[in-house]
Design an enzyme around this catalytic site. Structure first.
Site, PDB file in Angstrom:
ATOM      1  N   GLY A  50      49.214  34.532  33.409  1.00 41.38           N
ATOM      2  CA  GLY A  50      48.244  35.610  33.417  1.00 41.38           C
ATOM      3  C   GLY A  50      48.744  36.737  34.309  1.00 41.38           C
ATOM      4  N   GLN A 109      48.397  44.220  39.480  1.00 42.91           N
ATOM      5  CA  GLN A 109      49.648  43.623  39.966  1.00 42.91           C
ATOM      6  C   GLN A 109      50.877  44.430  39.577  1.00 42.91           C
ATOM      7  OE1 GLN A 109      48.460  39.625  38.188  1.00 42.91           O
ATOM      8  NE2 GLN A 109      49.771  38.972  39.880  1.00 42.91           N
ATOM      9  N   CYS A 121      50.519  32.425  42.020  1.00 42.67           N
ATOM     10  CA  CYS A 121      50.337  33.818  41.629  1.00 42.67           C
ATOM     11  C   CYS A 121      51.687  34.519  41.623  1.00 42.67           C
ATOM     12  CB  CYS A 121      49.397  34.495  42.620  1.00 42.67           C
ATOM     13  SG  CYS A 121      49.096  36.224  42.242  1.00 42.67           S
ATOM     14  N   LEU A 122      51.926  35.341  40.600  1.00 38.37           N
ATOM     15  CA  LEU A 122      53.199  36.072  40.525  1.00 38.37           C
ATOM     16  C   LEU A 122      53.353  37.029  41.707  1.00 38.37           C
ATOM     17  CD1 LEU A 122      53.264  36.812  36.694  1.00 38.37           C
ATOM     18  CD2 LEU A 122      54.727  35.220  37.935  1.00 38.37           C
ATOM     19  N   HIS A 155      40.892  34.152  38.142  1.00 35.83           N
ATOM     20  CA  HIS A 155      41.967  34.554  39.047  1.00 35.83           C
ATOM     21  C   HIS A 155      42.357  36.016  38.790  1.00 35.83           C
ATOM     22  CE1 HIS A 155      46.055  33.596  41.010  1.00 35.83           C
ATOM     23  NE2 HIS A 155      46.274  34.764  40.415  1.00 35.83           N
ATOM     24  N   GLU A 156      42.480  36.385  37.497  1.00 34.78           N
ATOM     25  CA  GLU A 156      42.932  37.743  37.156  1.00 34.78           C
ATOM     26  C   GLU A 156      41.831  38.772  37.417  1.00 34.78           C
ATOM     27  OE1 GLU A 156      46.428  35.896  36.291  1.00 34.78           O
ATOM     28  OE2 GLU A 156      45.938  37.916  36.893  1.00 34.78           O
ATOM     29  N   HIS A 202      41.909  39.849  40.881  1.00 36.91           N
ATOM     30  CA  HIS A 202      42.913  40.909  41.108  1.00 36.91           C
ATOM     31  C   HIS A 202      42.317  42.285  40.833  1.00 36.91           C
ATOM     32  CE1 HIS A 202      46.645  38.893  42.019  1.00 36.91           C
ATOM     33  NE2 HIS A 202      46.588  38.114  40.952  1.00 36.91           N
TER      34      HIS A 202
END
Lengths: 168, 449
Positions: free
Chosen positions: A46, A51, A91-92, A133-134, A137
């Protein structure tokens, strides 16, 4: 298509809050396509626009093992949540860190798809966690914000140190 | 977000074959290389795999078949010396690994790691280094390696040399389009049962379920789905409102000019798609006989018709040697959908690229002319016979029909008025991919009264 740079914690731009998308124009669709490419390349499941340093309120995900089930949510909104579980997340933007986070197990989400169609999705399990989670962000939040002060401080110090070493 | 769980889960599977989808796919691919049909293998063995692994297994099997001639050429570049014959499963696994790296959106490192893991699951841990080395080399040198295949027509077309030559000869203008279409994934096409509802009504019902579909001009029953669906997700599938059938195959029933009270024979009926369509198109037939030589395949005709709540007289018998109850009285209409090379449906059955041999073509042509001669005797004077194949090759199509017209003075060809496809010296040919269809050949013959 182009690969985008993924911002890394503690980059302050990860704290920006996303603004709703008014019109899904060519630029927005390009961003969506680039985000998919970036996510697939980074082996993420995701990615939120914040991000990649965009404040558009949109996210992409693909939790399939075959990487062939892309989903794009524009202006996502969680209508209801149910249940609770604690699963490890990564997480990226916070590379190498995996910690359990408490999330709802079932969610109902409203959003627009890439073509501007209004959709409602009932999600459970990993896709539900990923969307929560996204969306965090998009609100300037990271999964490590859900951890204890002690843990999140330790993680911040560790990543700051790695960033310094990379700069040297 | 990043999911580390995925990796943990796959490690947790250990090295048991039945739980490693890549190992299962390698075994299946190995069997096709050995000469068995992929759809038979999948029908028999896919259920043994976990439901979550089945899509990946199918993707790997179909993908490797689709690109087999190219992947095989690539493997020859990668291997310093050929693998021993008994290592066919490892060879298949490496092909599946190459397919993942070249054609699937699996992250490269995951594709390599999981494929290496599968070598252990196949009980061949010695191959770990080999598989790992070859796939990493492909990852690094992909562009150079593919460049070296640039002037290899078999690798480029992903078709065996003999078939490529035959297609080029038969279709000098269109062969490149044919090759390209045959390498595509086929669409999923539906036949709407117009006895229940009209097509637009059904399309609207699909749309409400979020399933996008489009129509084909001039084919009132056909809907092409934007994305393949599980049939059980289709509204009304179980009660026979809709069937899965390629649009090219849906041309047949319309050409037969069916009328109430006719006696009709579907001479090579299994799996029964066209039988169902005939009965939907004209429910007031006096009789439909669905004949097939293979009793187990005839069971599938039965299941198909039961779902549609239609009935035909099912007969097991050999169309090339009419005998028995079904061969006693002449028919007004005969649908002769012959066994053939299936070169028009390679996109649906890519294992044809491995299984079919050049010498099969004359053998099939001989069988076709034998069946056509035998069945012709069962056609009533003034009756019509629709000759059809899913082949692209003249030997099985227009040449077959032309030779028949020469030796059978009471046969004459009727023109097929539809504009779709290509007019041939006899009959018409739809090429794969044209209006989304599979490749089909049709010729309409009448017995002089």
């Amino acid at each position: 298509m182009a690969l985008l740079e993924i911002l890394r914690y503690p980059d302050s731009r990860l704290r920006n809050r996303a603004k709703p998308v008014d019109t899904i124009d060519a630029e927005t669709r390009q961003l969506v396509d680039d985000m998919f490419e970036t996510m697939y390349k980074a082996s993420g499941i995701g990615l939120a626009a914040i991000q990649v340093n965009s404040t558009k309120r949109l996210l992409v995900l693909d939790i399939s093992e075959q990487r062939d089930d892309p989903l794009c949510l524009i202006n996502p909104e969680i209508l209801s949540k149910e249940g609770e579980s604690k699963e490890e997340e990564g997480c990226l933007s916070v590379p190498g860190i995996y910690e359990p986070v408490k999330r709802a197990t079932h969610i109902l989400v409203k959003a627009l798809d890439r073509d501007g169609n209004s959709i409602e999705l009932e999600l459970e399990g990993l896709p539900a966690v990923c969307v929560q989670h996204e969306i965090d962000h998009l609100d300037g939040k990271l999964f490590i914000d859900h951890l204890s002060r002690l843990k999140s401080t330790r993680i911040r110090k560790k990543l700051e140190k790695e960033a310094r070493q990379a700069d040297d | 977000m990043v999911d580390r769980g995925a990796k943990r889960r796959s490690k947790g599977r250990g090295t048991h074959l039945n739980s490693n989808p890549r190992a299962i796919a390698a075994r299946m691919i190995h069997q096709v290389v050995g000469g068995r049909s992929l759809s038979d293998i999948l029908r028999r063995d896919l259920e043994q795999a976990g439901p979550e692994d089945r899509p990946l297994i199918q993707e790997l099997c179909y993908g490797v078949m689709r690109w087999y001639p190219r992947l095989d050429a690539l493997l020859q570049l990668l291997l310093e010396r050929p693998l021993k014959a008994r290592e066919g499963d490892i060879r298949a696994l490496i092909l599946a690994g190459c397919y993942q790296l070249l054609y699937m959106r699996v992250a490269d490192h995951a594709a390599v790691a999981e494929t290496v893991e599968a070598a252990k699951a196949l009980g061949k841990p010695w191959a770990v280094g080999l598989v790992n080395g070859l796939l990493r080399r492909l990852q690094r040198e992909q562009d150079q390696l593919l460049e070296r295949l640039a002037d290899n027509p078999v690798a480029q077309s992903a078709h065996p040399a003999w078939l490529l030559e035959m297609i080029k000869t038969a279709w000098p203008e269109q062969w490149q389009d044919i090759i390209e279409a045959s390498n595509q994934r086929p669409p999923m096409s539906l036949r709407v049962n117009l006895r229940r509802q009209d097509r637009d009504h059904y399309a609207a019902q699909l749309k409400r379920q979020g399933i996008a579909a489009s129509a084909i001009p001039g084919l009132p029953t056909a809907l092409i789905l934007e994305r393949p669906q599980d049939v059980h997700e289709l509204p009304g599938f179980l009660d026979g409102s809709v069937s899965v059938q390629d649009a090219g195959a849906q041309i047949a029933a319309g050409l037969l000019d069916l009328q109430p009270g006719q006696r009709v024979l579907d001479a090579c009926a299994a799996p029964g798609g066209k039988s169902g369509h005939i009965l939907e198109a004209e429910p007031a037939l006096a009789l439909l006989v669905a004949l097939d030589v293979d009793a187990t395949r005839l069971e599938r005709v039965k299941e198909n018709l039961q779902r549609l709540k239609l009935s035909a007289q099912l007969c097991q018998g050999d169309a090339s040697a009419p005998a028995g109850e079904w061969a006693q009285q002449p028919y007004d209409r005969i649908l002769l959908d012959l066994p053939c090379s299936a070169t028009g449906v390679i996109r649906r059955h890519p294992d044809i690229k491995l299984l079919r041999r050049k010498k099969d073509i004359p053998a099939l042509a001989a069988l076709q002319s034998q069946i056509l001669d035998a069945i012709w005797s069962l056609l009533a004077p003034g009756g019509k016979l629709l000759y059809c194949t899913c082949s692209l090759l003249p030997d099985e199509n227009e040449q077959q029909v032309a030779q028949f017209l020469q030796r059978q003075p009471d046969a004459q060809e009727l023109p097929i008025t539809a504009s779709r496809g290509h007019k041939r010296s006899c009959g018409r040919q739809v090429l794969p991919g044209e209006q989304t269809m599979d490749g089909f050949y049709y010729a309409l013959l009448e017995k002089r009264g």
